[in-house]
Design an enzyme around this catalytic site. Structure first.
Site, PDB file in Angstrom:
ATOM      1  N   HIS A 166       2.228  12.213  -0.644  1.00 49.40           N
ATOM      2  CA  HIS A 166       1.808  13.611  -0.566  1.00 49.40           C
ATOM      3  C   HIS A 166       3.042  14.473  -0.855  1.00 49.40           C
ATOM      4  O   HIS A 166       4.093  14.290  -0.230  1.00 49.40           O
ATOM      5  CB  HIS A 166       1.244  13.932   0.815  1.00 49.40           C
ATOM      6  CG  HIS A 166       0.029  13.126   1.162  1.00 49.40           C
ATOM      7  ND1 HIS A 166      -1.196  13.336   0.574  1.00 49.40           N
ATOM      8  CD2 HIS A 166      -0.141  12.100   2.039  1.00 49.40           C
ATOM      9  CE1 HIS A 166      -2.079  12.494   1.081  1.00 49.40           C
ATOM     10  NE2 HIS A 166      -1.466  11.722   1.960  1.00 49.40           N
ATOM     11  N   GLY A 192      -6.764  -5.699  13.640  1.00 51.98           N
ATOM     12  CA  GLY A 192      -5.690  -5.549  14.612  1.00 51.98           C
ATOM     13  C   GLY A 192      -4.332  -5.237  14.041  1.00 51.98           C
ATOM     14  O   GLY A 192      -3.316  -5.375  14.745  1.00 51.98           O
ATOM     15  N   ARG A 229      -2.993  -6.504  -3.635  1.00 47.09           N
ATOM     16  CA  ARG A 229      -3.082  -7.422  -2.507  1.00 47.09           C
ATOM     17  C   ARG A 229      -3.650  -8.770  -2.949  1.00 47.09           C
ATOM     18  O   ARG A 229      -4.339  -8.877  -3.965  1.00 47.09           O
ATOM     19  CB  ARG A 229      -3.970  -6.839  -1.415  1.00 47.09           C
ATOM     20  CG  ARG A 229      -5.383  -6.528  -1.901  1.00 47.09           C
ATOM     21  CD  ARG A 229      -6.184  -5.728  -0.882  1.00 47.09           C
ATOM     22  NE  ARG A 229      -7.502  -5.373  -1.402  1.00 47.09           N
ATOM     23  CZ  ARG A 229      -7.738  -4.285  -2.117  1.00 47.09           C
ATOM     24  NH1 ARG A 229      -6.757  -3.443  -2.399  1.00 47.09           N
ATOM     25  NH2 ARG A 229      -8.957  -4.023  -2.544  1.00 47.09           N
ATOM     26  N   SER A 236       0.851  -1.186   0.000  1.00 49.57           N
ATOM     27  CA  SER A 236       0.000   0.000   0.000  1.00 49.57           C
ATOM     28  C   SER A 236       0.882   1.230   0.000  1.00 49.57           C
ATOM     29  O   SER A 236       1.830   1.327   0.802  1.00 49.57           O
ATOM     30  CB  SER A 236      -0.916   0.003   1.226  1.00 49.57           C
ATOM     31  OG  SER A 236      -1.733   1.155   1.239  1.00 49.57           O
ATOM     32  N   ASN A 293      -2.206   0.346  -4.448  1.00 54.33           N
ATOM     33  CA  ASN A 293      -2.067  -0.863  -3.644  1.00 54.33           C
ATOM     34  C   ASN A 293      -2.425  -2.072  -4.491  1.00 54.33           C
ATOM     35  O   ASN A 293      -3.207  -1.980  -5.437  1.00 54.33           O
ATOM     36  CB  ASN A 293      -2.927  -0.820  -2.368  1.00 54.33           C
ATOM     37  CG  ASN A 293      -4.399  -1.017  -2.641  1.00 54.33           C
ATOM     38  OD1 ASN A 293      -4.852  -2.128  -2.909  1.00 54.33           O
ATOM     39  ND2 ASN A 293      -5.175   0.061  -2.593  1.00 54.33           N
ATOM     40  N   HIS A 339      -2.056   7.298  -4.976  1.00 57.26           N
ATOM     41  CA  HIS A 339      -2.307   6.129  -4.148  1.00 57.26           C
ATOM     42  C   HIS A 339      -2.162   4.889  -5.015  1.00 57.26           C
ATOM     43  O   HIS A 339      -2.542   4.890  -6.195  1.00 57.26           O
ATOM     44  CB  HIS A 339      -3.724   6.186  -3.574  1.00 57.26           C
ATOM     45  CG  HIS A 339      -4.271   4.854  -3.161  1.00 57.26           C
ATOM     46  ND1 HIS A 339      -5.161   4.141  -3.938  1.00 57.26           N
ATOM     47  CD2 HIS A 339      -4.043   4.091  -2.053  1.00 57.26           C
ATOM     48  CE1 HIS A 339      -5.469   3.005  -3.326  1.00 57.26           C
ATOM     49  NE2 HIS A 339      -4.798   2.945  -2.195  1.00 57.26           N
TER      50      HIS A 339
END
Length: 293
Positions: free
Chosen positions: A119, A276, A133, A115, A131, A129
């Site tokens: 800026h 988590g 996965r 990810s 990403n 941006h």
């Protein structure tokens, strides 16, 4: 259990991370003229991250790489992680609602990805941006991700280059794929309460499982490979432009939109916090400074 495929995917995301980090530090070194050229070249601070598990067992982790206050990048994060364990009840219900088979009966999962959010110091240089996965449960696997451009000051030629490069990388996988993923990005990166898009779009996919893991992995790799050639030429062109206080103010207001989207709507942010993962890594995408009017 797809152990070999998981390893290949995880290794690929790590290699892509290494390539991007090296390219971004090279841009910092080469910035010799224009705003911020007299500053010290930025470097990434790298921190190991750990996913918290309820029982204290190993639940995976990754690397959080963040550069702050560079010549070109005001803040950029490139995170990579591989996490696993058991989904909590809320995450199970969310996955079941998306149609993941058997997730409530067997809530084990494995996820790996990269990810990135950048800026920029110069408001003429666009934020970005990216990403990609892979996600696995005992009942399913899929790929997701993409990249989108978020300029505060828009240039039509920058937008055209960004999209054309992505199209060139996607066309070998089928000529209908780029328009499908572009439309998906336009829908996904939209801020309903502002009635506007977050930026000028890009490509996005999720839940990609055609039944052919090799083909879907190859597509995911090409989405990752498209990023640097789509983005670096824009940074190289815009980093030397002079800017005004009004330009900087425009940038800070636009960053407010970015923060709103990531905190309210972004699926990856919600998943990372719900499972988590390290909160600092999950919230790495937030800009260093923003403004609301």
């Amino acid at each position: 259990m797809m152990d070999a495929e998981k390893t290949r995917a995880s290794d690929w995301f790590r290699q892509l991370r290494d390539d991007i980090v090296a390219a971004f530090e090279a841009i910092e070194d080469s910035h010799a003229t224009g705003p911020f050229a007299d500053e010290t070249p930025g470097r990434f601070d790298v921190t190991e991250t750990k996913r918290a598990s309820d029982d204290g067992s190993d639940a995976g982790g990754g690397l959080m790489s963040v550069m702050r206050g560079g010549r070109v990048f005001e803040k950029v994060g490139v995170n990579v992680s591989t996490v696993y364990g058991t989904l909590g009840e809320a995450a199970q219900k969310a996955m079941a609602a998306r149609g993941v088979p058997g997730i409530e009966a067997d809530p084990r999962f494995w996820a790996s990805g990269i990810s990135l959010v950048a800026h920029m110091q110069n408001p003429h240089a666009p934020a970005v941006h990216m990403n990609t996965r892979m996600f696995w449960t005992p009942g399913a696997w899929w790929f997701g991700g993409g990249s989108d451009l978020n300029p505060c000051i828009e240039y039509d030629d920058d937008t055209a280059h960004f999209h054309a490069t992505q199209k060139a990388h996607l066309d070998p996988h089928g000529h209908t794929l780029y328009p499908e993923l572009k439309a998906w990005a336009d829908e996904y990166f939209y801020i309903p309460h502002r009635h506007r898009a977050r930026g000028v779009g890009g490509i996005f996919m999720d839940d990609r499982n055609t039944g052919d893991w090799e083909a879907d992995f190859a597509l995911t790799q090409d989405i990752g490979r498209a990023f640097l050639p789509a983005y670096l030429p824009l940074v190289e062109k815009r980093r030397v432009q002079e800017f005004t206080e009004a330009d900087k103010d425009t940038q800070l207001v636009h960053r407010g939109l970015y923060a709103e989207y990531n905190l309210v709507y972004d699926r990856g942010t919600k998943f990372g916090l719900a499972t988590g993962h390290d909160a600092n890594a999950v919230l790495m995408s937030l800009p260093p400074l923003a403004k609301w009017v």
